[in-house]
Design an enzyme around this catalytic site. Structure first.
Site, PDB file in Angstrom:
ATOM      1  CB  SER A 119      -0.862  -0.018   1.264  1.00  0.00           C
ATOM      2  OG  SER A 119      -1.485   1.231   1.454  1.00  0.00           O
ATOM      3  CE1 TYR A 144      -3.915  -1.950   5.034  1.00  0.00           C
ATOM      4  CE2 TYR A 144      -3.369   0.234   4.195  1.00  0.00           C
ATOM      5  CZ  TYR A 144      -3.684  -1.089   3.978  1.00  0.00           C
ATOM      6  OH  TYR A 144      -3.756  -1.563   2.701  1.00  0.00           O
ATOM      7  CE  LYS A 148      -1.784  -4.455   3.425  1.00  0.00           C
ATOM      8  NZ  LYS A 148      -2.088  -5.704   2.727  1.00  0.00           N
TER       9      LYS A 148
HETATM   10  N1  UFG Z   1     -12.814  10.929   2.918  1.00  0.00           N
HETATM   11  C1  UFG Z   1     -13.714  11.907   3.260  1.00  0.00           C
HETATM   12  N2  UFG Z   1     -14.979  11.521   3.594  1.00  0.00           N
HETATM   13  C2  UFG Z   1     -15.373  10.222   3.630  1.00  0.00           C
HETATM   14  C3  UFG Z   1     -14.425   9.231   3.265  1.00  0.00           C
HETATM   15  C4  UFG Z   1     -13.149   9.613   2.929  1.00  0.00           C
HETATM   16  O1  UFG Z   1     -13.408  13.096   3.272  1.00  0.00           O
HETATM   17  O2  UFG Z   1     -16.521   9.960   3.979  1.00  0.00           O
HETATM   18  C5  UFG Z   1     -11.462  11.328   2.538  1.00  0.00           C
HETATM   19  C6  UFG Z   1     -10.368  10.692   3.392  1.00  0.00           C
HETATM   20  O3  UFG Z   1     -10.146  11.444   4.550  1.00  0.00           O
HETATM   21  C7  UFG Z   1      -9.196  10.700   2.413  1.00  0.00           C
HETATM   22  C8  UFG Z   1      -9.850  10.514   1.047  1.00  0.00           C
HETATM   23  O4  UFG Z   1     -11.217  10.869   1.230  1.00  0.00           O
HETATM   24  O5  UFG Z   1      -8.570  11.935   2.436  1.00  0.00           O
HETATM   25  C9  UFG Z   1      -9.795   9.094   0.555  1.00  0.00           C
HETATM   26  O6  UFG Z   1     -10.290   8.259   1.587  1.00  0.00           O
HETATM   27  P1  UFG Z   1     -10.598   6.723   1.371  1.00  0.00           P
HETATM   28  O7  UFG Z   1     -11.150   6.222   2.672  1.00  0.00           O
HETATM   29  O8  UFG Z   1     -11.394   6.515   0.147  1.00  0.00           O
HETATM   30  O9  UFG Z   1      -9.175   6.108   1.088  1.00  0.00           O
HETATM   31  P2  UFG Z   1      -7.852   6.200   1.980  1.00  0.00           P
HETATM   32  O10 UFG Z   1      -6.969   7.194   1.280  1.00  0.00           O
HETATM   33  O11 UFG Z   1      -8.094   6.404   3.407  1.00  0.00           O
HETATM   34  O12 UFG Z   1      -7.351   4.711   1.890  1.00  0.00           O
HETATM   35  C10 UFG Z   1      -6.789   4.176   0.779  1.00  0.00           C
HETATM   36  C11 UFG Z   1      -6.911   2.663   0.871  1.00  0.00           C
HETATM   37  C12 UFG Z   1      -6.130   2.162   2.036  1.00  0.00           C
HETATM   38  C13 UFG Z   1      -4.717   2.691   1.961  1.00  0.00           C
HETATM   39  C14 UFG Z   1      -4.729   4.176   1.876  1.00  0.00           C
HETATM   40  C15 UFG Z   1      -3.344   4.739   1.806  1.00  0.00           C
HETATM   41  O13 UFG Z   1      -8.256   2.285   1.030  1.00  0.00           O
HETATM   42  O14 UFG Z   1      -6.102   0.772   2.019  1.00  0.00           O
HETATM   43  O15 UFG Z   1      -5.436   4.555   0.737  1.00  0.00           O
HETATM   44  O16 UFG Z   1      -3.272   5.706   2.811  1.00  0.00           O
HETATM   45  F1  UFG Z   1      -4.041   2.385   3.067  1.00  0.00           F
END
Ligand code: UFG
Length: 338
Positions: A119, A144, A148
């Site tokens: 990741s 997390y 990884k």
């Molecule tokens: N976000 C919001 N509102 C929401 C959901 C997400 O503002 O309701 C934001 C998060 O804070 C983030 C962005 O949208 O800034 C993307 O969030 P996601 O949850 O879609 O994805 P992440 O970046 O948290 O996670 C992804 C993968 C993980 C991996 C990560 C790397 O799902 O497995 O990228 O940091 F670890």
């Protein structure tokens, strides 16, 4: 048919299920192992399906004795950043200890090729402006990412000891759905930005929270590099061919080298769906880095990876197709409204 068998661990999850389809289309035999803690049985097509945990040594011995496994792809991990901050022990147990169980079983049965779902979370906050290469320092900001990174290191040590050969693929933000509309992103509970935005567009949720509006980015929201799930699958197929052909151990980023802010993603989701997506500002989510953008030149150069869905609009269009169908299926299963 190419007479090679791939064990897909976590083949009932979002990316794993797309991988199973990609392997079958490429002529591989596939065996799926999943405990359905997060995956969905109905996403697995008609292939041998073993239900169980990686900690079940007898079961793993049985799988490796019964099937002539040439390579293992490992998608079975917990992957929610905020959850990992709250429940680190579960994350280390599930993502690290279980992987050790799997690698030990592979070693006992002399199965030597391993493709690991790593990741972008291994990097933490970027120390350079813009996209990160694979040699960027790794300093995870959440458990997390630390799990990884621990497995990546374990693989390097196992390879040095002659136990296996590996490719670690560092996904940035996996998104989108198979073009057929039959497979897509379904998590329970859903926490990811694009599926949540599309659920709001479908009227299944009232509004979308924006986690953090004071990040040091142009519009104050986090930047992420979204990569289509089908392009991830293609990268795995190339990694598999490389290992089967005696290729080197390697670590590759998988992304499109372009960051989109949370607000930009919502705008594109509104455009694609033709619906308004109401939002509300909220606190930052624990463990979230401000910016994560991949430099993916290495896998393009070394394995010839050519993503087909680089554009965010196209990625969200495929997700929208799936979400509309999924909402229709759920509506049909629930019967007429009362
Ligand atoms: N976000 C919001 N509102 C929401 C959901 C997400 O503002 O309701 C934001 C998060 O804070 C983030 C962005 O949208 O800034 C993307 O969030 P996601 O949850 O879609 O994805 P992440 O970046 O948290 O996670 C992804 C993968 C993980 C991996 C990560 C790397 O799902 O497995 O990228 O940091 F670890």
């Amino acid at each position: 048919m190419n007479n090679k068998t791939v064990l897909v661990v976590g083949g009932a999850g979002y990316i794993g299920a797309h991988m199973v389809r990609g392997l079958l289309d490429a002529g591989y035999d596939v065996v799926v192992l999943d405990n359905f803690s997060r995956g969905h049985r109905d996403l697995v097509p008609a292939v041998p399906l073993v239900e169980g945990d990686l900690g079940d040594t007898l079961l793993l011995n049985e799988v490796f004795s019964r099937y002539p496994v040439d390579a293992v792809m490992h998608f079975a991990a917990y992957s929610l950043v905020a959850e990992s901050v709250a429940r680190p022990l579960e994350y280390y147990r599930n993502n690290v200890s279980s992987t050790i169980d799997l690698l030990e079983a592979m070693s006992r049965h002399r199965v030597r090729r391993f493709i690991f779902s790593s990741s972008a979370a291994v990097y933490g906050e970027p120390s350079v402006a813009g996209a990160m290469r694979e040699d960027h320092p790794t300093c995870p900001t959440n458990p997390y990412g630390a799990t990884k990174l621990a497995v990546e290191r374990l693989l390097v040590d196992c390879a040095a000891a002659g136990i296996l050969s590996f490719v670690s693929l560092r996904y940035f933000n996996a998104a989108g759905a198979d073009a057929s509309g039959e497979l897509g992103e379904r998590h329970d509970p859903e926490t990811h930005l694009i599926p949540l935005a599309l659920q709001v567009a479908l009227g299944m949720r009232k509004r979308l929270q924006i986690f953090g509006t004071d990040y040091p980015t142009a519009d104050g929201t986090c930047l992420r590099d979204y990569v289509h799930v089908t392009d991830l699958v293609q990268a795995h197929l190339l990694a598999l061919e490389s290992l089967l052909g005696g290729g080197d151990n390697a670590v590759y980023n998988l992304g499109n080298s372009k960051g989109y802010s949370v607000r930009e993603v919502i705008e594109v989701a509104q455009h694609v769906s033709g619906r308004t997506i109401p939002t509300t500002p909220a606190e930052r989510r624990a463990g979230d880095p401000a910016v994560l953008i991949a430099e993916s030149e290495k896998i393009r150069q070394e394995l010839g990876w050519r993503p087909r869905y680089e554009d965010l609009k196209t990625i969200i269009e495929t997700a929208w197709l799936w979400h509309q169908r999924e909402a229709g299926r759920e509506g049909a299963a629930a019967g007429p409204p009362v």
